[in-house]
Design an enzyme around this catalytic site. Structure first.
Site, mmCIF file in Angstrom:
data_model
loop_
_atom_site.group_PDB
_atom_site.id
_atom_site.type_symbol
_atom_site.label_atom_id
_atom_site.label_comp_id
_atom_site.label_asym_id
_atom_site.label_seq_id
_atom_site.Cartn_x
_atom_site.Cartn_y
_atom_site.Cartn_z
ATOM 1 N N LYS A 1 0.878 -1.189 -0.084
ATOM 2 C CA LYS A 1 0.049 0.007 -0.065
ATOM 3 C C LYS A 1 1.024 1.359 0.028
ATOM 4 C CE LYS A 1 -4.429 0.619 0.157
ATOM 5 N NZ LYS A 1 -5.511 0.100 -0.069
ATOM 6 N N ASP B 1 -6.929 4.259 -4.596
ATOM 7 C CA ASP B 1 -7.564 4.059 -3.137
ATOM 8 C C ASP B 1 -8.313 5.614 -3.003
ATOM 9 O OD1 ASP B 1 -7.548 2.078 -0.731
ATOM 10 O OD2 ASP B 1 -7.391 4.034 0.030
HETATM 11 O O1 2IT Z 1 -8.116 -1.408 -0.762
HETATM 12 C C1 2IT Z 1 -8.014 -1.859 -1.883
HETATM 13 O O2 2IT Z 1 -8.181 -3.165 -2.216
HETATM 14 C C2 2IT Z 1 -7.809 -0.958 -3.068
HETATM 15 N N1 2IT Z 1 -7.404 0.042 -2.782
HETATM 16 C C3 2IT Z 1 -7.381 -1.642 -4.424
HETATM 17 C C4 2IT Z 1 -6.112 -2.226 -4.681
HETATM 18 C C5 2IT Z 1 -5.723 -2.561 -5.907
HETATM 19 O O3 2IT Z 1 -4.686 -3.046 -6.217
HETATM 20 O O4 2IT Z 1 -6.456 -2.729 -7.060
#
Ligand code: 2IT
Length: 447
Positions: free
Chosen positions: A126, A166
């Protein structure tokens, strides 16, 4: 509780006092997996739990950009590459004023198990920044995204780490970041980011995927309880991409979403936001403007300032805004309202106390790492399409998304039963996700 689990939780609590969100998720996940650790003494021999709660890498960088008045701003940027045992690190980027290492770490930790649940080869990561995009012009957003990618590009790649959106990061921001990556690296590697525009390798259904997936998951829960989704009323919080996807799928399924919310309050529309295409489309417009009161004004419905929709009488609650939006007080209101179903959609929307309270009062709780996994699931499909240099149809993506959500539901139910916990979607998801990551880590040896 297992003694090893207990000691690792104590260790994390002592070590990360200044990162309460991270401590919260570690406590929640490790408590759930205690029966699994009982069965696997080799976890302790390999110090697996301390490894599991320690990111492989936490990258921190400076992001400097110029606003429209020529003034410079300096923000903090982060990328947490938490666990790469199952595949390249994968997870979104969040631009929001409250971002700090504790938020990024909790999200990356959750992402690891969520990604494992999809059954696809993706590790957990993340990223984000404490940049506040609200009120910024398009040119400012572009310059910020370019500055962010200028710092991040050396750490990512299609086989290394694949960021996505996100909160505060959507198609526009991904476009600006991809453009900068391509310019700096001088290579066409569109598999480096997901959530891209359709003209340069984005996947059909990706914008809808988190909301659609949550609705498919909800449908499985209702079916298992002999209920029909048709005609059900739903309280949703948030008004972003995820709330929009929920409304769109609710429309297809004949369910009625009656609330959305923002930081200023919530809207209650008794006729249903999901009953009119005009209303659902208006969510996208509103998102660009950033004020949800506009919806209440435009469609002449109730706006409740400075509150959250958790007391309204509905069949199903779906928090889809942000972390810790339902605390113990709100959980009490939910129980009092008589609703039976609580499907987490935003990441960790519920405090641990509130989660416990809901479960004890016979509310059926679905955890976000299961119910919102459709988003990253379709991101993994986007990676596949980019690697194969082809494009799947809407039907192909949507049917795979449905299968993924049905499978996550099924393994969650089965895993909780296997451990003698009855019908427990929270523990089931934690156990199933953790077990897979743990096995991959053990097989890959100590590092
Ligand atoms: O919290 C999540 O799963 C996302 N923000 C998407 C992450 C993604 O790599 O599509």
């Amino acid at each position: 509780m297992n003694a090893y689990v207990k000691s690792v939780i104590e260790n994390v609590k002592a070590k990360y006092k200044s990162e309460p969100e991270f401590v919260q998720t570690v406590e929640e996940v490790l408590t759930s997996v205690s029966p699994l650790v009982d069965k696997h003494p080799e976890y302790e021999e390999a110090d697996l739990l301390n490894r599991m709660v320690t990111p492989e890498r936490m990258i921190s960088f400076r992001v400097v950009w110029m606003d429209d008045n020529g003034k410079y701003h300096t923000n903090n940027g982060y990328r947490c590459q938490f666990n790469g045992a199952l595949g390249p690190y994968k997870g979104g980027i969040r631009f929001r004023a409250d971002v700090y290492p504790g938020i990024i770490k909790f999200l990356a930790f959750e992402q690891t198990f969520k990604n494992a649940l999809t059954g696809l080869p993706i590790g957990g990561g993340k990223g984000g920044s404490d940049f506040n995009p609200i009120g910024r012009s398009d040119a400012e957003i572009m310059r910020f995204c370019q500055a962010f990618m200028t710092a991040l590009y050396r750490h990512i790649g299609p086989e290394i780490d694949v960021p996505a959106g996100d909160i505060g990061v959507g198609g526009r921001e991904i476009g600006y970041m991809f453009g900068q990556y391509r310019r700096i690296k001088g290579v066409w590697e569109n598999g480096v980011l997901t959530g891209k525009g359709l003209t340069y390798g984005g996947s059909l259904i990706r914008p809808e995927a988190t909301g659609y997936g949550a609705m498919y998951y909800l449908n499985e829960v209702l079916k298992a309880h002999g209920e029909d989704i048709k005609g059900k009323t739903i309280a949703v919080s948030g008004y972003g991409n995820v709330a929009w996807g929920i409304c769109k799928k609710a429309m297809h399924m004949g369910a009625k979403v009656v609330t959305i919310s923002g930081s200023q309050g919530y809207v209650y529309d008794p006729d249903g936001i999901s009953t009119s295409e005009e209303k659902v489309d208006y969510l996208l417009e509103m998102r660009a403007k950033g004020s949800i009161k506009d919806y209440a004004d435009k469609f002449k419905v109730k706006f409740v300032p400075n509150s959250r929709p958790w007391g309204e009488k509905v069949d199903i609650y779906m928090p889809a805004a942000t972390q810790n939006e339902v605390d113990l007080e709100w959980a009490k209101r939910i129980v009092d309202s008589g609703a039976r179903y609580y499907i987490e959609v935003s990441n960790m929307p519920t405090t641990n106390e509130a989660l416990q309270y809901l479960k004890e009062h016979n509310v059926i709780v679905a955890p976000s790492k299961a119910a919102n996994a459709g988003g990253v699931g379709v991101s993994a499909m986007e990676m596949s399409q980019n690697a194969q240099k082809l494009v799947w149809t809407e039907e192909e993506v949507d049917s795979q998304l449905q299968r993924i959500m049905q499978n996550i539901y099924k393994i969650s139910v089965e895993t909780a039963e296997e451990f003698g916990l009855g019908y427990d979607l929270v523990a089931g998801a934690n156990l199933a996700g953790f077990k897979k990551v743990a096995q991959a880590m053990l097989e890959q040896g100590v590092f």
